[in-house]
Design a protein around this motif. Structure first.
Motif, PDB file in Angstrom:
ATOM      1  N   PHE A 193     -31.519  23.496   6.893  1.00  0.00           N
ATOM      2  CA  PHE A 193     -32.448  23.675   8.012  1.00  0.00           C
ATOM      3  C   PHE A 193     -33.599  22.680   7.872  1.00  0.00           C
ATOM      4  CE2 PHE A 193     -30.281  27.763   7.801  1.00  0.00           C
ATOM      5  CZ  PHE A 193     -29.914  27.920   9.132  1.00  0.00           C
ATOM      6  N   THR A 194     -33.859  21.934   8.955  1.00  0.00           N
ATOM      7  CA  THR A 194     -34.906  20.928   8.975  1.00  0.00           C
ATOM      8  C   THR A 194     -35.749  21.098  10.241  1.00  0.00           C
ATOM      9  OG1 THR A 194     -33.640  19.275  10.208  1.00  0.00           O
ATOM     10  CG2 THR A 194     -33.353  19.315   7.817  1.00  0.00           C
ATOM     11  N   LYS A 195     -36.884  20.416  10.286  1.00  0.00           N
ATOM     12  CA  LYS A 195     -37.724  20.470  11.486  1.00  0.00           C
ATOM     13  C   LYS A 195     -37.081  19.733  12.650  1.00  0.00           C
ATOM     14  CE  LYS A 195     -42.198  21.082   9.226  1.00  0.00           C
ATOM     15  NZ  LYS A 195     -43.583  20.537   9.031  1.00  0.00           N
ATOM     16  N   ASP A 196     -36.374  18.626  12.359  1.00  0.00           N
ATOM     17  CA  ASP A 196     -35.760  17.814  13.414  1.00  0.00           C
ATOM     18  C   ASP A 196     -34.434  17.282  12.900  1.00  0.00           C
ATOM     19  OD1 ASP A 196     -35.024  16.091  15.420  1.00  0.00           O
ATOM     20  OD2 ASP A 196     -36.863  14.904  15.404  1.00  0.00           O
ATOM     21  N   THR A 197     -33.345  17.754  13.453  1.00  0.00           N
ATOM     22  CA  THR A 197     -32.022  17.332  12.992  1.00  0.00           C
ATOM     23  C   THR A 197     -31.806  15.831  13.161  1.00  0.00           C
ATOM     24  OG1 THR A 197     -31.058  17.781  15.176  1.00  0.00           O
ATOM     25  CG2 THR A 197     -31.002  19.561  13.571  1.00  0.00           C
ATOM     26  N   ASN A 198     -32.411  15.234  14.166  1.00  0.00           N
ATOM     27  CA  ASN A 198     -32.134  13.835  14.486  1.00  0.00           C
ATOM     28  C   ASN A 198     -32.784  12.852  13.517  1.00  0.00           C
ATOM     29  OD1 ASN A 198     -30.527  14.460  16.739  1.00  0.00           O
ATOM     30  ND2 ASN A 198     -32.341  14.704  18.030  1.00  0.00           N
ATOM     31  N   THR A 199     -33.671  13.339  12.654  1.00  0.00           N
ATOM     32  CA  THR A 199     -34.265  12.437  11.661  1.00  0.00           C
ATOM     33  C   THR A 199     -33.370  12.269  10.444  1.00  0.00           C
ATOM     34  OG1 THR A 199     -35.484  14.204  10.528  1.00  0.00           O
ATOM     35  CG2 THR A 199     -36.588  13.122  12.389  1.00  0.00           C
ATOM     36  N   VAL A 200     -32.364  13.108  10.306  1.00  0.00           N
ATOM     37  CA  VAL A 200     -31.465  13.043   9.148  1.00  0.00           C
ATOM     38  C   VAL A 200     -30.323  12.073   9.449  1.00  0.00           C
ATOM     39  CG1 VAL A 200     -29.902  14.348   7.658  1.00  0.00           C
ATOM     40  CG2 VAL A 200     -32.031  15.401   8.471  1.00  0.00           C
ATOM     41  N   LYS A 201     -30.130  11.092   8.578  1.00  0.00           N
ATOM     42  CA  LYS A 201     -29.053  10.110   8.739  1.00  0.00           C
ATOM     43  C   LYS A 201     -27.753  10.730   8.225  1.00  0.00           C
ATOM     44  CE  LYS A 201     -32.118   7.059  10.073  1.00  0.00           C
ATOM     45  NZ  LYS A 201     -32.253   6.676  11.506  1.00  0.00           N
ATOM     46  N   LEU A 202     -27.200  11.631   9.027  1.00  0.00           N
ATOM     47  CA  LEU A 202     -26.060  12.419   8.572  1.00  0.00           C
ATOM     48  C   LEU A 202     -24.822  11.552   8.347  1.00  0.00           C
ATOM     49  CD1 LEU A 202     -25.209  15.265   7.835  1.00  0.00           C
ATOM     50  CD2 LEU A 202     -24.706  15.712  10.241  1.00  0.00           C
ATOM     51  N   GLY A 203     -24.710  10.460   9.099  1.00  0.00           N
ATOM     52  CA  GLY A 203     -23.588   9.558   8.897  1.00  0.00           C
ATOM     53  C   GLY A 203     -23.615   8.882   7.535  1.00  0.00           C
ATOM     54  N   GLN A 204     -24.809   8.804   6.931  1.00  0.00           N
ATOM     55  CA  GLN A 204     -24.946   8.182   5.615  1.00  0.00           C
ATOM     56  C   GLN A 204     -24.827   9.207   4.492  1.00  0.00           C
ATOM     57  OE1 GLN A 204     -28.575   5.872   5.495  1.00  0.00           O
ATOM     58  NE2 GLN A 204     -28.135   4.858   7.442  1.00  0.00           N
ATOM     59  N   ILE A 205     -25.530  10.320   4.642  1.00  0.00           N
ATOM     60  CA  ILE A 205     -25.580  11.290   3.548  1.00  0.00           C
ATOM     61  C   ILE A 205     -24.442  12.301   3.615  1.00  0.00           C
ATOM     62  CG2 ILE A 205     -27.054  13.038   4.662  1.00  0.00           C
ATOM     63  CD1 ILE A 205     -28.615  13.136   1.972  1.00  0.00           C
ATOM     64  N   GLY A 206     -23.831  12.456   4.794  1.00  0.00           N
ATOM     65  CA  GLY A 206     -22.745  13.413   4.949  1.00  0.00           C
ATOM     66  C   GLY A 206     -21.594  13.197   3.985  1.00  0.00           C
ATOM     67  N   PRO A 207     -21.071  11.944   3.862  1.00  0.00           N
ATOM     68  CA  PRO A 207     -19.955  11.716   2.938  1.00  0.00           C
ATOM     69  C   PRO A 207     -20.302  12.042   1.482  1.00  0.00           C
ATOM     70  CG  PRO A 207     -20.222   9.863   4.447  1.00  0.00           C
ATOM     71  CD  PRO A 207     -21.420  10.743   4.636  1.00  0.00           C
ATOM     72  N   GLU A 208     -21.551  11.761   1.103  1.00  0.00           N
ATOM     73  CA  GLU A 208     -21.973  12.038  -0.270  1.00  0.00           C
ATOM     74  C   GLU A 208     -21.926  13.542  -0.557  1.00  0.00           C
ATOM     75  OE1 GLU A 208     -26.011  11.771  -3.053  1.00  0.00           O
ATOM     76  OE2 GLU A 208     -25.899  10.626  -1.174  1.00  0.00           O
ATOM     77  N   ILE A 209     -22.438  14.332   0.390  1.00  0.00           N
ATOM     78  CA  ILE A 209     -22.442  15.780   0.186  1.00  0.00           C
ATOM     79  C   ILE A 209     -21.022  16.333   0.270  1.00  0.00           C
ATOM     80  CG2 ILE A 209     -23.334  17.980   1.042  1.00  0.00           C
ATOM     81  CD1 ILE A 209     -25.750  16.421   2.154  1.00  0.00           C
ATOM     82  N   GLU A 210     -20.254  15.864   1.257  1.00  0.00           N
ATOM     83  CA  GLU A 210     -18.872  16.341   1.423  1.00  0.00           C
ATOM     84  C   GLU A 210     -18.085  16.213   0.130  1.00  0.00           C
ATOM     85  OE1 GLU A 210     -14.658  15.057   3.577  1.00  0.00           O
ATOM     86  OE2 GLU A 210     -16.508  13.998   4.109  1.00  0.00           O
ATOM     87  N   ASN A 211     -18.281  15.129  -0.585  1.00  0.00           N
ATOM     88  CA  ASN A 211     -17.469  14.822  -1.755  1.00  0.00           C
ATOM     89  C   ASN A 211     -18.165  15.110  -3.072  1.00  0.00           C
ATOM     90  OD1 ASN A 211     -15.027  13.567  -0.445  1.00  0.00           O
ATOM     91  ND2 ASN A 211     -16.636  12.275   0.435  1.00  0.00           N
ATOM     92  N   ASP A 212     -19.291  15.814  -3.039  1.00  0.00           N
ATOM     93  CA  ASP A 212     -19.983  16.165  -4.272  1.00  0.00           C
ATOM     94  C   ASP A 212     -19.094  17.086  -5.118  1.00  0.00           C
ATOM     95  OD1 ASP A 212     -21.867  17.788  -6.067  1.00  0.00           O
ATOM     96  OD2 ASP A 212     -23.244  16.321  -5.197  1.00  0.00           O
ATOM     97  N   PRO A 213     -19.015  16.866  -6.430  1.00  0.00           N
ATOM     98  CA  PRO A 213     -18.173  17.715  -7.285  1.00  0.00           C
ATOM     99  C   PRO A 213     -18.534  19.198  -7.242  1.00  0.00           C
ATOM    100  CG  PRO A 213     -18.828  15.715  -8.458  1.00  0.00           C
ATOM    101  CD  PRO A 213     -19.611  15.740  -7.177  1.00  0.00           C
ATOM    102  N   LEU A 214     -19.733  19.534  -6.776  1.00  0.00           N
ATOM    103  CA  LEU A 214     -20.097  20.944  -6.648  1.00  0.00           C
ATOM    104  C   LEU A 214     -19.132  21.676  -5.733  1.00  0.00           C
ATOM    105  CD1 LEU A 214     -22.048  23.353  -7.000  1.00  0.00           C
ATOM    106  CD2 LEU A 214     -23.423  22.392  -5.125  1.00  0.00           C
ATOM    107  N   PHE A 215     -18.629  20.974  -4.719  1.00  0.00           N
ATOM    108  CA  PHE A 215     -17.742  21.587  -3.727  1.00  0.00           C
ATOM    109  C   PHE A 215     -16.306  21.224  -4.082  1.00  0.00           C
ATOM    110  CE2 PHE A 215     -21.799  20.464  -1.628  1.00  0.00           C
ATOM    111  CZ  PHE A 215     -22.286  21.759  -1.445  1.00  0.00           C
ATOM    112  N   THR A 216     -15.614  22.137  -4.705  1.00  0.00           N
ATOM    113  CA  THR A 216     -14.328  21.820  -5.319  1.00  0.00           C
ATOM    114  C   THR A 216     -13.234  21.517  -4.302  1.00  0.00           C
ATOM    115  OG1 THR A 216     -13.774  24.180  -5.463  1.00  0.00           O
ATOM    116  CG2 THR A 216     -14.868  23.177  -7.364  1.00  0.00           C
ATOM    117  N   GLU A 217     -13.401  21.936  -3.053  1.00  0.00           N
ATOM    118  CA  GLU A 217     -12.431  21.629  -2.002  1.00  0.00           C
ATOM    119  C   GLU A 217     -13.065  20.813  -0.888  1.00  0.00           C
ATOM    120  OE1 GLU A 217     -10.510  25.228  -0.741  1.00  0.00           O
ATOM    121  OE2 GLU A 217      -9.825  25.721  -2.773  1.00  0.00           O
ATOM    122  N   GLY A 218     -14.168  20.104  -1.199  1.00  0.00           N
ATOM    123  CA  GLY A 218     -14.924  19.404  -0.170  1.00  0.00           C
ATOM    124  C   GLY A 218     -15.727  20.397   0.645  1.00  0.00           C
ATOM    125  N   ILE A 219     -16.547  19.883   1.566  1.00  0.00           N
ATOM    126  CA  ILE A 219     -17.433  20.768   2.332  1.00  0.00           C
ATOM    127  C   ILE A 219     -17.743  20.141   3.686  1.00  0.00           C
ATOM    128  CG2 ILE A 219     -19.664  19.835   1.591  1.00  0.00           C
ATOM    129  CD1 ILE A 219     -18.852  23.577   1.541  1.00  0.00           C
TER     130      ILE A 219
END
Length: 273
Positions: free
Chosen positions: A159-185
Motif C-alpha cells: 500500500f502506497t500513497k500513489d501507485t503511479n509513482t512506483v516503477k512496477l515494471g522495474q521492481i516487479g520482476p525482482e520481487i516476483e523472483n525473490d527466493p522468499l517466494f518459493t513458487e514466484g509471486i
C-alpha cells in the motif's frame, strides 16, 4: 489439425480460449502455450485458457501464462469463461473449485476462501503475512511491510500513497523472483483513493504488467479489509477498469465485473507445436 479458438478479455486482460470438452486436443505444452501467446508470431494473449472435462465438476479450466507456465487461478479469465458457458457452474481449477455465474455484461465469480498462513502462500520460511518484515527499493523509495495472501494463486500487496509513482515494471520482476517466494509471486501496488475504493497496478507472475488482474484485485481488497482500510465490499480500479470485490460472511470472495468476447478464429496446431 485445425483448431478453433475464442479471443476474449476482461478489462483488457486478454485470453485465447480453447475448448477441449467435446473434441479432444493433443496435450498442451508450455512451448505451445508460449508460441500461441506471442503477440508478433502467434495469436497473442496474456493467458491461454484450456477447457477440459472434469470427473468432479461441470468442467475444468487450465490456465497458462504468456511465458508458457501453467498457473492455478485467473479471475478475469473466470469471468470470461462464465460468459462463454452461459449458466451458473462450479468448475475445477488447479487452485481449487470456483463457482461462475454470468451476469449482464460480465459475471460474478465465487473465488473461494483466502489463505493467509505463510506455508499456504507459500513463503520460504515462517513470518507474519499481515505485516511482512521485508522491503524492496526502487527509484520512488522503499516498498515495505507488504501483506501476502493466496486467493487461488499467490500475491503480495503493498500500500502506497500513489501507485503511479512506483516503477512496477522495474521492481516487479525482482520481487516476483525473490527466493522468499518459493513458487514466484504476483506483485500488487495499491492506494486508497476513496471510501471503499482502491486503485491498483499489478505485475503478474509469468505475464508482466497487466491492464487488469482479477485475483490481484481480490488479494488487494482482502489485504485492505484485513488492515481496516476498507469495508467488506470495495471497488478496485485497475488500468483496464473496475471490479467489485466482496468478502462474504462465509469467508468466500465474490468478484464481479465485465467480460467480453472479441472474435473467433482457428489455427493449425502443427504450426505452433
Amino acid at each position: 489439425m485445425r483448431v478453433p479458438f475464442i479471443k476474449m478479455h476482461g478489462l483488457g486482460n486478454d485470453f485465447i480460449v480453447l475448448d477441449a470438452r467435446e473434441t479432444a486436443l493433443p496435450p498442451m505444452t508450455n512451448g505451445l502455450a508460449r508460441a500461441l501467446a506471442d503477440r508478433r508470431e502467434g495469436i497473442g494473449c496474456d493467458q491461454l485458457i484450456l477447457l477440459e472435462e472434469s470427473d468432479s465438476h461441470a468442467f475444468k479450466m487450465r490456465i497458462f501464462n504468456s511465458d508458457g507456465g501453467e498457473v492455478e487461478a485467473c479471475g478475469n479469465a473466470s469471468r470470461a469463461v462464465a460468459l462463454l458457458h452461459g449458466e451458473r457452474a462450479q468448475i475445477e481449477t488447479a487452485g481449487g473449485a470456483i463457482t461462475l455465474e454470468p451476469a449482464e455484461g460480465g459475471a460474478s465469480v465465487d473465488m473461494g476462501a483466502p489463505e493467509f498462513a505463510w506455508d499456504k502462500i507459500p513463503l520460504a520460511f515462517a513470518m507474519d503475512t499481515l505485516n511482512m518484515p521485508v522491503s524492496w527499493s526502487d527509484e520512488s523509495g522503499d516498498l515495505d511491510a507488504p501483506m501476502a495472501v493466496n486467493v487461488g494463486n499467490p500475491h503480495v500487496v503493498f500500500f502506497t500513497k500513489d501507485t503511479n509513482t512506483v516503477k512496477l515494471g522495474q521492481i516487479g520482476p525482482e520481487i516476483e523472483n525473490d527466493p522468499l517466494f518459493t513458487e514466484g509471486i504476483n506483485v500488487n501496488v495499491a492506494s486508497v483513493v476513496g471510501d471503499n475504493h482502491l486503485r491498483l497496478n499489478v505485475w503478474e507472475r509469468g505475464a508482466g504488467l497487466t491492464r487488469a488482474c482479477g485475483t490481484g484485485a481480490c488479494a488487494t481488497a482482502i489485504a485492505a479489509m484485513k488492515r481496516g482500510l476498507v469495508g467488506r465490499s470495495a471497488t478496485v480500479s485497475l488500468p483496464g477498469g473496475d471490479l467489485v470485490i466482496e468478502w462474504r460472511d462465509d469467508n468466500s470472495i465474490l468478484m464481479t465485473g465485465p467480460a467480453t468476447e472479441a472474435y473467433r478464429g482457428s489455427f493449425e496446431w502443427d504450426d505452433f507445436a
